[in-house]
Design an enzyme around this catalytic site. Structure first.
Site, PDB file in Angstrom:
ATOM      1  CB  SER A 219      -0.931   0.004   1.212  1.00 24.35           C
ATOM      2  OG  SER A 219      -0.205   0.227   2.414  1.00 24.35           O
TER       3      SER A 219
ATOM      4  NE  ARG B 213      20.329  -3.294  19.736  1.00 28.36           N
ATOM      5  CZ  ARG B 213      19.102  -3.606  19.355  1.00 28.36           C
ATOM      6  NH1 ARG B 213      18.856  -4.786  18.794  1.00 28.36           N
ATOM      7  NH2 ARG B 213      18.106  -2.749  19.520  1.00 28.36           N
TER       8      ARG B 213
ATOM      9  CG  HIS C 171      17.660  -6.901  12.201  1.00 29.71           C
ATOM     10  ND1 HIS C 171      18.488  -6.546  13.236  1.00 29.71           N
ATOM     11  CD2 HIS C 171      16.443  -6.366  12.494  1.00 29.71           C
ATOM     12  CE1 HIS C 171      17.805  -5.813  14.115  1.00 29.71           C
ATOM     13  NE2 HIS C 171      16.562  -5.701  13.684  1.00 29.71           N
TER      14      HIS C 171
END
Length: 315
Positions: free
Chosen positions: A106, A156, A180
């Site tokens: 969309s 991280r 990920h």
């Protein structure tokens, strides 16, 4: 005539949640663009955010900032997509992919219809899979569709290793590669601490393989830990999006681990996965094939296989 670094730079941000608004704030602080148009279904929220954000303009950068629609993408250089829904308890990854794929459709279709011919940058999760789907929906060349990939995971990891080795994060060169998500892995065999092989320094400091394995696990769990404590993660990915945006808008040739389209690297192709790439005005200028160990190549292939299965199941 203006060159690529000097031309007027316009960004469309789709999604004004915690990540989107943090990204917009970061772009304002870092002179990221000349114009940003924010698009979101919650019109009042965006209008309020624009009013709030514009208050920092006199103290940061003279960016033109406004609420808009997908049609504003016609002359944009970059579309950043942070929109999507999070995974709910009891929901499978396939359920999440299916819902966010519908949301992407969309968004992407009307943007392409507007005449947009820039670069798509995706951070919605699961990011590697949704980057793959964005490329398929848009029909854009693979190099012009990028996901944030393992850039946040890598940050991280660098923080965790800096704590463990008692050095600055600036002295850690290490990456998380692969998805990920749960099948990501730390590329320790190529990592360095203060310019020296990480595993060598680990031996000198009595840091065991088990210690390193636990750091890898902790890095995977950190996002969930943050969500459990405060409800969402957004600062790290927002900065990652800002750095990638500036690399694209200012043709900077920055190397970062992103959702990159593999074309034979590690024996893999036709999938986006967390891997270092050179990012510039063309999007992904080059996907870098790291000199991974055999064990790490196996981990990369396993990660890619798991994602490919989900992509196929979602179609």
């Amino acid at each position: 005539m203006l060159n690529k670094a000097e031309k007027f730079k316009k960004v469309i941000l789709v999604g004004d949640g915690a990540v989107g608004s943090s990204y917009a704030f970061s772009m304002l602080q870092n002179n990221g663009a000349d114009e940003m148009v924010i698009v979101d279904l919650k019109e009042d929220h965006v209008r309020g955010d624009v009013l709030d954000l514009e208050d920092v303009l006199p103290m940061t950068s003279p960016m033109k900032l406004r609420y808009g629609s997908y049609q504003d993408a016609a002359d944009a250089d970059l579309v950043v997509i942070t929109a999507g829904v999070p995974r709910k308890p009891g929901e499978t990854r396939l359920d999440l992919v299916a819902k966010n794929a519908r949301i992407l459709e969309s968004i992407v279709k009307p943007i392409v219809k507007s005449g947009f011919h820039g670069v798509f940058l995706v951070s919605s999760n699961p990011v590697d899979i949704l980057t793959t789907i964005t490329q398929e929906i848009s029909g854009f060349p693979r190099e012009r569709v990028i996901g944030t990939g393992t850039s946040l995971d890598t940050s991280r990891l660098q923080v965790a290793l800096a704590h463990k080795f008692d050095v600055s994060t600036q002295n850690i060169d290490a990456m998380i590669l692969g998805e990920h998500g749960d099948s990501s892995f730390a590329a320790y065999d190529e990592a360095t601490v203060e310019g020296r092989p990480l595993r060598m320094v680990a031996m000198e400091k009595n840091i065991s393989d088990d210690d390193l394995a636990q750091i890898e696990v902790d890095v995977r769990r950190k996002g969930g830990q943050i969500i459990g404590l405060k409800g969402a993660t957004f600062y790290g990915v927002a900065i990652s999006l800002m750095r990638l945006s500036k690399a694209i808008l200012y043709n900077q040739n920055v190397v970062m681990p992103v959702s990159a389209p593999l074309t034979g690297q590690y024996g893999l192709k036709d999938i986006y996965i967390g891997n270092p790439a050179v990012i510039n005005a063309s999007g992904i200028a080059k996907v870098i094939e790291e000199p991974l160990s055999d064990n790490e190549i196996d981990k990369m292939k396993k990660s890619a296989k798991q994602m490919a299965e989900i992509v196929m199941a979602a179609k």
